[in-house]
Design a protein around this motif. Structure first.
Motif, PDB file in Angstrom:
ATOM      1  N   GLU B 141      13.362   1.358  -7.902  1.00 49.24           N
ATOM      2  CA  GLU B 141      12.168   0.522  -8.123  1.00 49.24           C
ATOM      3  C   GLU B 141      12.455  -0.941  -7.793  1.00 49.24           C
ATOM      4  O   GLU B 141      11.630  -1.635  -7.196  1.00 49.24           O
ATOM      5  N   SER B 145      10.627  -3.313  -5.177  1.00 48.70           N
ATOM      6  CA  SER B 145       9.919  -4.518  -5.650  1.00 48.70           C
ATOM      7  C   SER B 145      10.343  -5.761  -4.879  1.00 48.70           C
ATOM      8  O   SER B 145       9.627  -6.753  -4.857  1.00 48.70           O
ATOM      9  N   ASN B 148       8.542  -6.963  -0.510  1.00 54.82           N
ATOM     10  CA  ASN B 148       7.480  -7.907  -0.115  1.00 54.82           C
ATOM     11  C   ASN B 148       7.734  -9.341  -0.552  1.00 54.82           C
ATOM     12  O   ASN B 148       6.879 -10.201  -0.366  1.00 54.82           O
ATOM     13  N   ARG B 185       2.448   2.790  -3.228  1.00 50.62           N
ATOM     14  CA  ARG B 185       1.191   2.281  -3.760  1.00 50.62           C
ATOM     15  C   ARG B 185       1.454   1.130  -4.734  1.00 50.62           C
ATOM     16  O   ARG B 185       0.848   0.071  -4.662  1.00 50.62           O
ATOM     17  N   GLN B 186       2.422   1.360  -5.609  1.00 42.47           N
ATOM     18  CA  GLN B 186       2.713   0.394  -6.665  1.00 42.47           C
ATOM     19  C   GLN B 186       3.186  -0.954  -6.108  1.00 42.47           C
ATOM     20  O   GLN B 186       2.883  -2.007  -6.675  1.00 42.47           O
ATOM     21  N   PHE B 187       3.944  -0.916  -5.022  1.00 37.92           N
ATOM     22  CA  PHE B 187       4.524  -2.154  -4.503  1.00 37.92           C
ATOM     23  C   PHE B 187       3.946  -2.545  -3.139  1.00 37.92           C
ATOM     24  O   PHE B 187       4.537  -3.359  -2.434  1.00 37.92           O
ATOM     25  N   ASP B 188       2.809  -1.984  -2.782  1.00 38.04           N
ATOM     26  CA  ASP B 188       2.142  -2.328  -1.518  1.00 38.04           C
ATOM     27  C   ASP B 188       3.065  -2.210  -0.310  1.00 38.04           C
ATOM     28  O   ASP B 188       3.235  -3.168   0.452  1.00 38.04           O
TER      29      ASP B 188
END
Lengths: 397, 397
Positions: B141, B145, B148, B185-188
């Motif tokens: 994760e 994270s 980006n 999805r969570q971190f684009d």
């Protein structure tokens, strides 16, 4: 005849409120409105301390821009602004041809103010945007997850230093107070191993707040294990923690800086006159010497009646956006603009899930009353940009 | 007269099953049973690939030992075993005086087998225990994270290399196939930026499995974006990824090694004869030359009728534990022990949330049928150690 081109930069409080106002008030074919934003979404900056701490799903603080705009009224451009050229009335973008404008609304937000503290930009985290706060949350979790995986227990993995005890700093610390027990349970860590230190150079936390409320907040946070270092500037931030004035060293794997913001550097680069990067706008929110260059939000500088600058807040940006959209419509229709005047509706600072302090409707509040008022405030924002449907969607989150 | 002392080391499948069996069969004051374990909880090793990928709450795979034991029958000691001394019949612990035993059950599990691959122990993660898999989940994760948050997009943050395509390797890859879209999805993050590479030195994935099932698994995983490198040993693991035989380099921030286990080093250190750290036990599960030293689980070595070693599995350890507890009770009561014989009940490998492959009740299975059978298997284990109440608690999770 070509329509007048209004370009809005940034879908923060100021830019988005301007755009939504224009969309509502303008008739068909009165102007060509373009909104430019780096991301396809707006994020609720005043909520970012929560996903940063891991107490709120970051998606709560996120609203897809496409869902807020009427395509026939506003064109949305997802791109990065690389340069603003007021001379040629052009906006340069990273990914496409420059945009021409007749009226520019600059609402691109702030940059961190580091006050020249060595190593801060390189080694600290900043509560700035959605990508950033998701990383802060993951960073903290990752540090906790490492603790039990080595023979020698590295206590600095469990030490969090928050630089700055202003609004964001205190709110972030309040969330961490809620979050830390969860993390301890999740990763089998004794609570007493975790340190949470809030460092502030000013002689008080929450400068500008009522003294009684400040006392309430500090006492609440101290009772929940927060260590304060007040009147204590950070001298240096290193990969291993911070060095405070006076020589105290705090070993910490996580330093989060909330100590202030300055204006967006694109303004200085455009030759606009600034103070700490912020533009002292006129009563119509225009940059000095410009008739068509408006600045809203964190990069604008407005003074109160005593000649002191208002702090940059969501409330300020929202009022600016509302006011500016009406002024722009008036101007397009040959009317005259009205001077902007900020009206404070009060201020609320949360202290985690169940508590808050502040002033609303002219009344001091603490605890759960203030906390509920704060939540209503969030919902009000969702209502303003996305109507009832967005408000209910978020309220049910 | 002092009671005979039975000391069980490790609350894994083998040790816990032995303890629970003794607790059930022994009468009051027949023996003094002590269970020693590093953690206050048992974890379900066969589920660890799921919390490692982040598809399952780690608490599902965790059972507090205190809740499984009757205090009047079994004493629980939470400590780390530092040395086994069969000569003096003593167990040395990190935190307290040595324990004396008359009968020892060694069930302390395995250590990773790195086959001498350079840099593996230092730079790779291992799916071994609850602390470790929580860190793997957080690590993945955290890498996502970060993506980006920098101008230059570092694709290696999104590249996961799984070393080994045996049981654990394939099951872990199957979970990641489910998890990656969620993370994106969570971190684009665009899905196509993520790479998932499974590297195996042997000429096939899932060696020992039916060919048809292997084909099904590989096809399913490849369709979901997994890249296989079969017959390809890892030559070196570095902080930046892996170097494969033949020279291919894969830049990766996350390397997880699942390529095999060896016996617990404490056995060799105790002067017990081992092969790859595992003890070739006799038909009563005793270490060679010892009447009172039993080995169960991953550190025991048992051969099938064709003279090939059985792979170390939860099923094997569970049967050993059940058998051994009865034998110990028989021995205490002056009866004779029965020889142990492994009876395979089949094998199922999951391929993420909704699919699996394997053989159960003598039948080949794939897809959701196999997946449901696998879930029933979990529940059976919870029933065996904690009865209906634990089973229902977990089933409702």
């Amino acid at each position: 005849m070509a329509l007048p081109k209004i370009v809005v930069l940034g879908a923060g409080y100021g830019g988005l409120m301007t755009t939504v106002g224009l969309q509502k008030e303008l008739n068909h074919q009165e102007a060509e409105v373009t909104l430019v934003n780096l991301n396809p979404y707006h994020y609720v900056t005043t909520k970012l301390h929560e996903p940063a701490a891991g107490t709120l799903d970051p998606d709560y603080a996120r609203v897809e821009i496409a869902g807020l705009l009427k395509q026939e009224k506003v064109r949305f451009v997802q791109d990065e602004v690389t340069r603003v050229d007021p001379e040629n009335k052009e906006i340069h973008l990273a990914g496409r041809e420059p945009l021409k404008y007749d009226y520019l609304v600059f609402g691109l937000g702030s940059a961190p103010e580091t006050f020249g503290i060595k190593g801060l930009l390189e080694n600290a985290f900043f509560i700035r945007n959605l990508n950033g706060v998701r990383q802060i949350r993951e960073h903290i979790e990752y540090m906790f997850s490492q603790y039990n995986n080595s023979e020698e227990k590295r206590d600095e993995l469990l030490t969090i230093v928050v630089g700055g005890a202003g609004f964001t700093g205190i709110e972030f610390v309040g969330e961490l107070v809620d979050r830390i027990p969860e993390l301890c349970r999740q990763f089998d860590i004794p609570r007493e191993k975790v340190r949470l230190v809030n460092v502030e150079a000013a002689p008080t936390v929450l400068p500008g707040f009522d003294e009684e409320l400040v006392k309430y907040a500090m006492q609440y946070l101290e009772e929940h294990g927060v260590e304060f270092r007040i009147s204590t500037p950070i001298e240096e931030c290193t990969p291993n923690g911070v060095v405070l004035k006076g020589g105290e060293k705090i070993d910490s794997a996580t330093v989060v800086w909330t100590g202030g913001v300055r204006g967006n550097p694109l303004l200085e680069e455009a030759g606009i006159e600034t103070a700490r990067g912020r533009v002292k706008v006129d009563e119509y929110l225009r940059a000095p010497g410009h008739e068509d260059f408006f600045v809203v939000g964190d990069s604008s500088l407005i003074f109160n009646d005593e000649g002191r600058p208002f702090p940059p807040t969501a409330q300020m940006a929202t009022q600016q956006g509302q006011h500016l959209s009406s002024n722009l419509v008036a101007q397009l229709r040959g009317g005259s603009m009205k001077p902007f005047k900020f009206e404070s509706k009060g201020t609320l600072a949360s202290l985690g899930r169940g508590s808050a302090i502040g002033v609303a409707f002219g009344k001091k509040m603490t605890g759960s009353t203030a906390s509920i008022m704060k939540r209503l405030n969030d919902w009000r924002w969702f209502y303003m940009i996305g109507g009832l449907s967005l408000m209910f969607k978020k309220a049910k989150f």
